[in-house]
Write a protein that holds these residues in place. Sequence first.
Motif, PDB file in Angstrom:
ATOM      1  N   LYS A  93       0.829  -1.221   0.000  1.00  0.00           N
ATOM      2  CA  LYS A  93       0.000   0.000   0.000  1.00  0.00           C
ATOM      3  C   LYS A  93       0.855   1.259   0.000  1.00  0.00           C
ATOM      4  O   LYS A  93       0.384   2.328  -0.381  1.00  0.00           O
TER       5      LYS A  93
ATOM      6  N   PHE B 273       1.222   3.418 -11.620  1.00  0.00           N
ATOM      7  CA  PHE B 273       0.307   2.278 -11.742  1.00  0.00           C
ATOM      8  C   PHE B 273      -0.604   2.467 -12.964  1.00  0.00           C
ATOM      9  O   PHE B 273      -0.851   1.519 -13.714  1.00  0.00           O
TER      10      PHE B 273
ATOM     11  N   GLY C 264     -10.114   0.571  -3.121  1.00  0.00           N
ATOM     12  CA  GLY C 264      -8.879   0.720  -3.902  1.00  0.00           C
ATOM     13  C   GLY C 264      -9.209   1.214  -5.292  1.00  0.00           C
ATOM     14  O   GLY C 264      -8.735   0.676  -6.292  1.00  0.00           O
TER      15      GLY C 264
ATOM     16  N   ALA D 239      -8.895   6.813   2.624  1.00  0.00           N
ATOM     17  CA  ALA D 239      -8.936   5.918   3.781  1.00  0.00           C
ATOM     18  C   ALA D 239      -8.235   4.609   3.468  1.00  0.00           C
ATOM     19  O   ALA D 239      -8.038   4.255   2.305  1.00  0.00           O
TER      20      ALA D 239
HETATM   21  C1  LIG Z   1      -3.642  -2.482  -8.043  1.00  0.00           C
HETATM   22  S1  LIG Z   1      -4.282  -0.844  -7.846  1.00  0.00           S
HETATM   23  C2  LIG Z   1      -5.914  -1.049  -8.565  1.00  0.00           C
HETATM   24  C3  LIG Z   1      -6.562   0.261  -8.956  1.00  0.00           C
HETATM   25  C4  LIG Z   1      -7.927   0.135  -9.668  1.00  0.00           C
HETATM   26  N1  LIG Z   1      -8.940  -0.442  -8.775  1.00  0.00           N
HETATM   27  C5  LIG Z   1      -7.801  -0.720 -10.902  1.00  0.00           C
HETATM   28  O1  LIG Z   1      -8.443  -1.762 -10.945  1.00  0.00           O
HETATM   29  O2  LIG Z   1      -7.079  -0.331 -11.836  1.00  0.00           O
HETATM   30  C6  LIG Z   1      -4.583  -0.827  -6.114  1.00  0.00           C
HETATM   31  C7  LIG Z   1      -5.283   0.423  -5.587  1.00  0.00           C
HETATM   32  O3  LIG Z   1      -5.629   0.188  -4.213  1.00  0.00           O
HETATM   33  C8  LIG Z   1      -5.171   1.274  -3.415  1.00  0.00           C
HETATM   34  N2  LIG Z   1      -4.810   0.701  -2.111  1.00  0.00           N
HETATM   35  C9  LIG Z   1      -3.816  -0.179  -1.824  1.00  0.00           C
HETATM   36  N3  LIG Z   1      -3.841  -0.521  -0.521  1.00  0.00           N
HETATM   37  C10 LIG Z   1      -4.877   0.189   0.033  1.00  0.00           C
HETATM   38  C11 LIG Z   1      -5.431   0.255   1.345  1.00  0.00           C
HETATM   39  N4  LIG Z   1      -4.906  -0.470   2.350  1.00  0.00           N
HETATM   40  N5  LIG Z   1      -6.510   1.047   1.538  1.00  0.00           N
HETATM   41  C12 LIG Z   1      -7.059   1.766   0.515  1.00  0.00           C
HETATM   42  N6  LIG Z   1      -6.573   1.750  -0.742  1.00  0.00           N
HETATM   43  C13 LIG Z   1      -5.503   0.959  -0.982  1.00  0.00           C
HETATM   44  C14 LIG Z   1      -3.996   1.879  -4.158  1.00  0.00           C
HETATM   45  O4  LIG Z   1      -3.787   3.239  -3.830  1.00  0.00           O
HETATM   46  C15 LIG Z   1      -4.424   1.675  -5.612  1.00  0.00           C
HETATM   47  O5  LIG Z   1      -5.175   2.754  -6.105  1.00  0.00           O
END
Ligand SMILES: C[S@@+](CC[C@H](N)C(=O)[O-])C[C@H]1O[C@@H](n2cnc3c(N)ncnc32)[C@H](O)[C@@H]1O
Length: 329
Positions: A42, A53, A92, A146
């Motif tokens: 994260k 990303f 996310g 969050a």
């Molecule tokens: C692999 S990316 C996927 C983004 C989008 N959902 C997609 O499918 O393209 C992971 C996303 O989850 C968020 N993320 C990772 N860990 C997180 C956490 N513990 N709480 C909230 N968001 C988180 C990251 O900031 C990122 O935007």
Amino acid sequence: MTEPTLQGTVEVRSHLGPDDERTLADDVLDGLTRPLKELPPKHFYDARGSELFDAICELPEYYQTRTERLILQARAEEIVQRTGTVELVELGSGSATKTRVLLDAMAAAGTLARYVPVDVSATTVHAVAELFADEYPGLSVIGLVADFERHLKHLPAPAGPRLVPFLGGTIGNFPPGSRRRFLRSLRDAIGPHGHLLLGTDLVKDPRVVEAAYNDSAGVTAQFNLNVLHVVNRELGANFDVSAFEHVAFFDREREWIEMRLRASEPQHVRVEALDLEVAFAAREEMRTEISAKFTPQRLRGDLAAAGMELVEMFTDPDGLFAVSLARIA
Ligand SMILES: C[S@@+](CC[C@H](N)C(=O)[O-])C[C@H]1O[C@@H](n2cnc3c(N)ncnc32)[C@H](O)[C@@H]1O
């Protein structure tokens, strides 16, 4: 209990504050003092990490994003009809490019009322909240900056049947035990009338998976190395980022991708905020991400252990990726 929605409003609530630098500090202290050093994924996602990303999602080798989008395009109407959903609570959410497919289907069905993006990346939550409030007239948007592992209690009460998209294969970043615990923790967020919409990468030819995490343009390498910039900036560390290299391989026994950073030479790192000195031996590796790949059995097992049941698993003709609809058993 339902909460009345205000038509066409946009609001962003942040649940990340000074305590959250503590989370990074705790994770770094814990992770860098383990026998196999490790940092949780994260922390990749500062503004630069989120941009990187998005660039990964456009890479020719990274089949996940385009395949998941194709599945959503083929199935969104059916998903909206079967769930009767009036709101999306997206975990996310990132830049939420694929989410439009679901919002469009809800708008076409006349059910679209509210969108709640949840992400640790403040820049993406603000950008998406503004953009979607503009693009979908009458839509109520509540963005939550969050941590979905700690702050789901701050979600608004459902405005009606709710769909919780968790896309991009992010569930694969949890090791198996935590994954089941995390899925169980989603039960209240989903609610008795709601559904989870879970994107999972599938087990396949290891060469295809490894190519996706070792792209020829080196964008995944930059993304991986970015976590060192985050620790340098936020905790006053002095990692020599140029002396680390990106490593990604498919662990065939565990069926997950493992990303690591390998020190090319011995390195002493000081983390000022923690008063911590850490030594890396030449070629020592630090784990920065796992990305588990799924079979239908693995998915069913995880859902069942979390007290959920699979309603339907949608996949693409090549069996690369799956988008699964699940509900509380
Ligand atoms: C692999 S990316 C996927 C983004 C989008 N959902 C997609 O499918 O393209 C992971 C996303 O989850 C968020 N993320 C990772 N860990 C997180 C956490 N513990 N709480 C909230 N968001 C988180 C990251 O900031 C990122 O935007």
